[in-house]
Motif scaffolding. Structure first.
Motif, PDB file in Angstrom:
ATOM      1  N   ASN A  35      -8.500  -7.796 -11.974  1.00 58.12           N
ATOM      2  CA  ASN A  35      -8.942  -6.754 -10.920  1.00 58.12           C
ATOM      3  C   ASN A  35      -8.089  -5.477 -10.613  1.00 58.12           C
ATOM      4  O   ASN A  35      -8.731  -4.564 -10.466  1.00 58.12           O
ATOM      5  CB  ASN A  35      -9.298  -7.436  -9.573  1.00 58.12           C
ATOM      6  N   ARG A  74      -9.142  -1.950 -11.176  1.00 61.68           N
ATOM      7  CA  ARG A  74      -8.997  -0.815  -9.973  1.00 61.68           C
ATOM      8  C   ARG A  74      -8.194   0.152 -10.575  1.00 61.68           C
ATOM      9  O   ARG A  74      -8.672   1.465 -10.268  1.00 61.68           O
ATOM     10  CB  ARG A  74      -8.226  -1.553  -8.841  1.00 61.68           C
ATOM     11  N   SER A 108     -12.916  -9.322 -15.174  1.00 61.76           N
ATOM     12  CA  SER A 108     -13.174  -8.126 -14.194  1.00 61.76           C
ATOM     13  C   SER A 108     -14.258  -7.121 -14.613  1.00 61.76           C
ATOM     14  O   SER A 108     -13.735  -6.402 -15.881  1.00 61.76           O
ATOM     15  CB  SER A 108     -12.083  -7.213 -13.526  1.00 61.76           C
ATOM     16  N   ILE A 137     -15.882  -3.707  -8.548  1.00 62.79           N
ATOM     17  CA  ILE A 137     -15.443  -4.649  -9.513  1.00 62.79           C
ATOM     18  C   ILE A 137     -15.757  -5.972  -9.157  1.00 62.79           C
ATOM     19  O   ILE A 137     -15.682  -6.568  -8.207  1.00 62.79           O
ATOM     20  CB  ILE A 137     -13.760  -4.647  -9.613  1.00 62.79           C
ATOM     21  N   GLY A 196     -14.984  -9.317  -9.975  1.00 65.48           N
ATOM     22  CA  GLY A 196     -13.826 -10.475 -10.469  1.00 65.48           C
ATOM     23  C   GLY A 196     -14.335 -11.822 -10.567  1.00 65.48           C
ATOM     24  O   GLY A 196     -15.006 -12.485  -9.664  1.00 65.48           O
TER      25      GLY A 196
END
Length: 272
Positions: free
Chosen positions: A40, A44, A84, A153, A155
């Motif tokens: 993640n 990001r 992710s 996202i 995950g």
């Protein structure tokens, strides 16, 4: 490379062939890593710097700083699946929490293909259970990009070969229930196939078909349950989902409550 996972290191040629037969969806751009702090976190950074195309998937053999809900550590040994997936939903921000149920359906569909006759159920909102044991964790995070476009996202951590001990509700690995060796790479491809399918249904047709699919696998529907959130405990029976994905709890006083968040527990022995 997009659309194809790197299948290597198999001693069993039949297993390698099985893995290759599960192709990734064409829309997926897979970045397969040996070890990262958190998939993640990598995702990001890509959203924030504008390099993340829709359906970029970060996958790792292991994580050193995996996270679950409420910032809890997620133990991440090699052999399990950590991914992710970056998407840019057209749905309103108020509807994006529904994605957690979409993802749970995809994980459950993959798990059902792996386990040999064990029951796969969904515990609200997004726990995937095999024979009553949790096999995955799902964490959704919103992240703004440089042009103001907000990514989500998705995950996921899936217990393929290993499961943590001494968890609150019990955990298990898919391999425990499988009739044949379970490959992380096959699980990755099959999960992403299911995710792409259910995501498209949600995007095109809204939440109704997701609600129907989720309830078909619902854990404890109609059973006595408790829901705790922010030190408030409610008791009643699990009565289903609203059209927005909230939990319906038929309270002991006859009131029907709509639950947006909370930790669910069951008191009936057959559904614990």
């Amino acid at each position: 490379m997009p659309g194809q996972a790197d299948f290597h290191g198999f001693d069993d040629r039949a297993e390698a062939d099985m893995c290759r037969s599960a192709a990734l969806p064409d829309r997926v751009t897979l970045i397969d890593c040996q070890s990262v702090d958190s998939t993640n976190q990598v995702a990001r950074g890509m959203v924030q710097n504008g390099t993340a195309r829709p359906w970029t998937v970060i996958s790792a053999v292991s994580q050193t700083s995996g996270r679950g809900r409420r910032g809890r550590d997620w133990v991440s040994p090699a052999g399990n699946l950590y991914t992710s997936t970056i998407v840019y939903p057209a749905a309103a921000a108020s509807s994006r929490a529904q994605l957690s149920l979409v993802v749970a359906l995809a994980v459950a569909e993959m798990a059902a293909d792996v386990v040999a006759g064990a029951r796969v159920t969904l515990k609200w909102p997004n726990d995937v259970l095999v024979a009553g044991c949790k096999v995955s964790g799902i964490l959704l995070e919103s992240c703004p990009g440089p042009a103001g476009q907000e990514g989500v996202i998705i995950g996921t951590g899936i217990n393929v070969a290993h499961a943590p001990a001494d968890t609150r509700y019990g955990a298990a690995a898919l391999a425990r229930f499988a009739a044949a060796p379970v490959s992380r790479n096959w699980c990755l491809a099959r999960y992403l196939q299911a995710l792409a399918c259910w995501y498209e249904i949600w995007s095109d047709d809204g939440f109704d078909p997701i609600r129907t699919g989720w309830l078909a696998r619902a854990h404890g529907l109609g059973a006595r349950t408790s829901v705790s959130c922010h030190d408030v405990e409610r008791y009643g029976r699990f009565a289903g989902l609203t059209s927005e994905g909230l939990m319906l709890l038929h309270g002991e006083d006859g009131t029907l409550h709509e639950i947006a968040a909370g930790t669910v527990g069951f008191s009936d022995p057959e559904v614990m």
